[in-house]
Write a protein that holds these residues in place. Sequence first.
Motif, PDB file in Angstrom:
ATOM      1  N   ASP A  90       5.240  -9.446  -0.910  1.00  0.00           N
ATOM      2  CA  ASP A  90       4.768  -9.517   0.283  1.00  0.00           C
ATOM      3  C   ASP A  90       3.769  -8.116   1.157  1.00  0.00           C
ATOM      4  OD1 ASP A  90       6.260 -12.100   0.849  1.00  0.00           O
ATOM      5  OD2 ASP A  90       7.258 -10.879   2.380  1.00  0.00           O
ATOM      6  N   ALA A  91       5.236  -7.265   0.288  1.00  0.00           N
ATOM      7  CA  ALA A  91       4.091  -5.743  -0.391  1.00  0.00           C
ATOM      8  C   ALA A  91       2.019  -5.501  -0.500  1.00  0.00           C
ATOM      9  CB  ALA A  91       5.475  -4.442  -0.938  1.00  0.00           C
ATOM     10  N   ARG A  92       2.328  -6.310  -1.470  1.00  0.00           N
ATOM     11  CA  ARG A  92       0.725  -6.254  -1.949  1.00  0.00           C
ATOM     12  C   ARG A  92      -0.225  -7.231  -1.408  1.00  0.00           C
ATOM     13  NH1 ARG A  92       4.129  -7.556  -7.579  1.00  0.00           N
ATOM     14  NH2 ARG A  92       3.085  -5.529  -9.247  1.00  0.00           N
ATOM     15  N   LEU A  93       0.710  -8.605  -0.972  1.00  0.00           N
ATOM     16  CA  LEU A  93       0.033  -9.123   0.234  1.00  0.00           C
ATOM     17  C   LEU A  93      -0.202  -8.048   1.685  1.00  0.00           C
ATOM     18  CD1 LEU A  93       1.481 -12.528   0.496  1.00  0.00           C
ATOM     19  CD2 LEU A  93      -1.111 -11.740  -0.316  1.00  0.00           C
ATOM     20  N   ARG A  94       0.591  -7.315   2.058  1.00  0.00           N
ATOM     21  CA  ARG A  94       0.125  -6.242   3.491  1.00  0.00           C
ATOM     22  C   ARG A  94      -0.929  -5.929   2.293  1.00  0.00           C
ATOM     23  NH1 ARG A  94       5.502  -6.735   3.846  1.00  0.00           N
ATOM     24  NH2 ARG A  94       6.288  -4.895   3.037  1.00  0.00           N
ATOM     25  N   ALA A  95      -0.889  -5.158   2.320  1.00  0.00           N
ATOM     26  CA  ALA A  95      -2.391  -3.557   1.112  1.00  0.00           C
ATOM     27  C   ALA A  95      -3.301  -4.996   1.021  1.00  0.00           C
ATOM     28  CB  ALA A  95      -1.985  -3.377  -0.140  1.00  0.00           C
ATOM     29  N   ALA A  96      -2.971  -6.159   0.582  1.00  0.00           N
ATOM     30  CA  ALA A  96      -4.424  -6.179   0.407  1.00  0.00           C
ATOM     31  C   ALA A  96      -5.046  -6.767   1.632  1.00  0.00           C
ATOM     32  CB  ALA A  96      -4.529  -8.310  -1.161  1.00  0.00           C
ATOM     33  N   THR A  97      -3.865  -6.775   2.452  1.00  0.00           N
ATOM     34  CA  THR A  97      -4.863  -7.533   3.675  1.00  0.00           C
ATOM     35  C   THR A  97      -5.804  -6.254   4.154  1.00  0.00           C
ATOM     36  OG1 THR A  97      -3.139  -9.046   4.496  1.00  0.00           O
ATOM     37  CG2 THR A  97      -4.351  -8.508   6.383  1.00  0.00           C
ATOM     38  N   GLU A  98      -4.575  -5.179   4.169  1.00  0.00           N
ATOM     39  CA  GLU A  98      -5.391  -3.504   4.852  1.00  0.00           C
ATOM     40  C   GLU A  98      -6.213  -3.112   3.760  1.00  0.00           C
ATOM     41  OE1 GLU A  98      -4.126  -1.109   7.425  1.00  0.00           O
ATOM     42  OE2 GLU A  98      -2.499  -2.845   7.975  1.00  0.00           O
ATOM     43  N   LEU A  99      -6.835  -3.497   3.158  1.00  0.00           N
ATOM     44  CA  LEU A  99      -7.989  -3.357   2.435  1.00  0.00           C
ATOM     45  C   LEU A  99      -8.191  -4.329   2.749  1.00  0.00           C
ATOM     46  CD1 LEU A  99      -6.343  -2.275  -1.503  1.00  0.00           C
ATOM     47  CD2 LEU A  99      -6.833  -0.913   0.108  1.00  0.00           C
ATOM     48  N   LEU A 100      -8.677  -5.397   2.499  1.00  0.00           N
ATOM     49  CA  LEU A 100      -9.625  -6.326   2.956  1.00  0.00           C
ATOM     50  C   LEU A 100     -10.431  -5.820   4.630  1.00  0.00           C
ATOM     51  CD1 LEU A 100      -8.198  -9.581   1.809  1.00  0.00           C
ATOM     52  CD2 LEU A 100     -10.222  -9.320   1.140  1.00  0.00           C
ATOM     53  N   THR A 101      -9.529  -5.962   5.187  1.00  0.00           N
ATOM     54  CA  THR A 101      -9.464  -5.074   6.750  1.00  0.00           C
ATOM     55  C   THR A 101     -10.477  -3.895   6.816  1.00  0.00           C
ATOM     56  OG1 THR A 101      -7.464  -6.710   7.265  1.00  0.00           O
ATOM     57  CG2 THR A 101      -8.408  -4.527   9.224  1.00  0.00           C
TER      58      THR A 101
END
Length: 274
Positions: free
Chosen positions: A207-218
């Motif tokens: 889940d932390a990987r997904l949160r980090a990916a979302t932050e980078l996309l944003t």
Amino acid sequence: MHVLAAGRLVGGGGLPVGSVRRHPHWGFTFVTAGTGRYRDADHDEVVAAGTLVVVRPGRPHWYGPDGGGWDEVFAVFDGPVVEAADRAGRLGSTPLLRLPVQPWAQRLGVFAGRARPVDDGSRAAEGLRLLAMLVEAAGAAAPASAPGNDAGEGEGWLRRSCALLEADLAGTVDLRGVAARAEMPYETWRRRFRSATGSSPYAYRADARLRAATELLTHTPLAVREIAASTGFTDERHLIRRFREHTGVTPRAFRDGLMDRGGRTDRQCGVAWP
């Protein structure tokens, strides 16, 4: 507000053990790899990857790695506007804040790799950009720990476990090693972690990987394949599949939706501005 200095350190040693510093300016250190401690009159806390240390002028403090050094992004800055923001409580109430490592290393690293502004207007704009980012970080982050807590005391083991599971998402983590850092047998730690968070340690890191990916996309213009590599996904297709399972849309569709709502990604500095 002006940024006086900024940079990156790999294998940095922090301050000499036993020393106390009173810095004349504001500063931050964002640890991107490694662990250590921070101490002042009110705090004795663990520092891990993802910890943002905010240094206030004149406050006696010490911090440094456990051993072997840590990697960090840092900046030194000053100006009346940052003092006003602090008096208004916009920079948080504690010197240590915990943030997702990958997106914030990218965002704060902008200042380390910047070309130095050459005129007063550019310097002021850079300072305000940094202040806005620190205010956002203070609002988004959780305190790294409560004063006096440490691994093995109260919920200190959980804070340290979460910090270690969120660190170096592009690499691998030894779950038994995390349990050892929490000072528990592996099966006890795994059971207590699931009870406290509702997730297994493996699922929490995913889940932390997904949160980090979302932050980078944003907040960055990085390509999806670059985001996948920096957040520990096997490849771009792996990230797309997991992101769609979690959100119902692809990473590209998610980013396009942000653009449609009026956001834009600044391709010079890699920061999203409304």
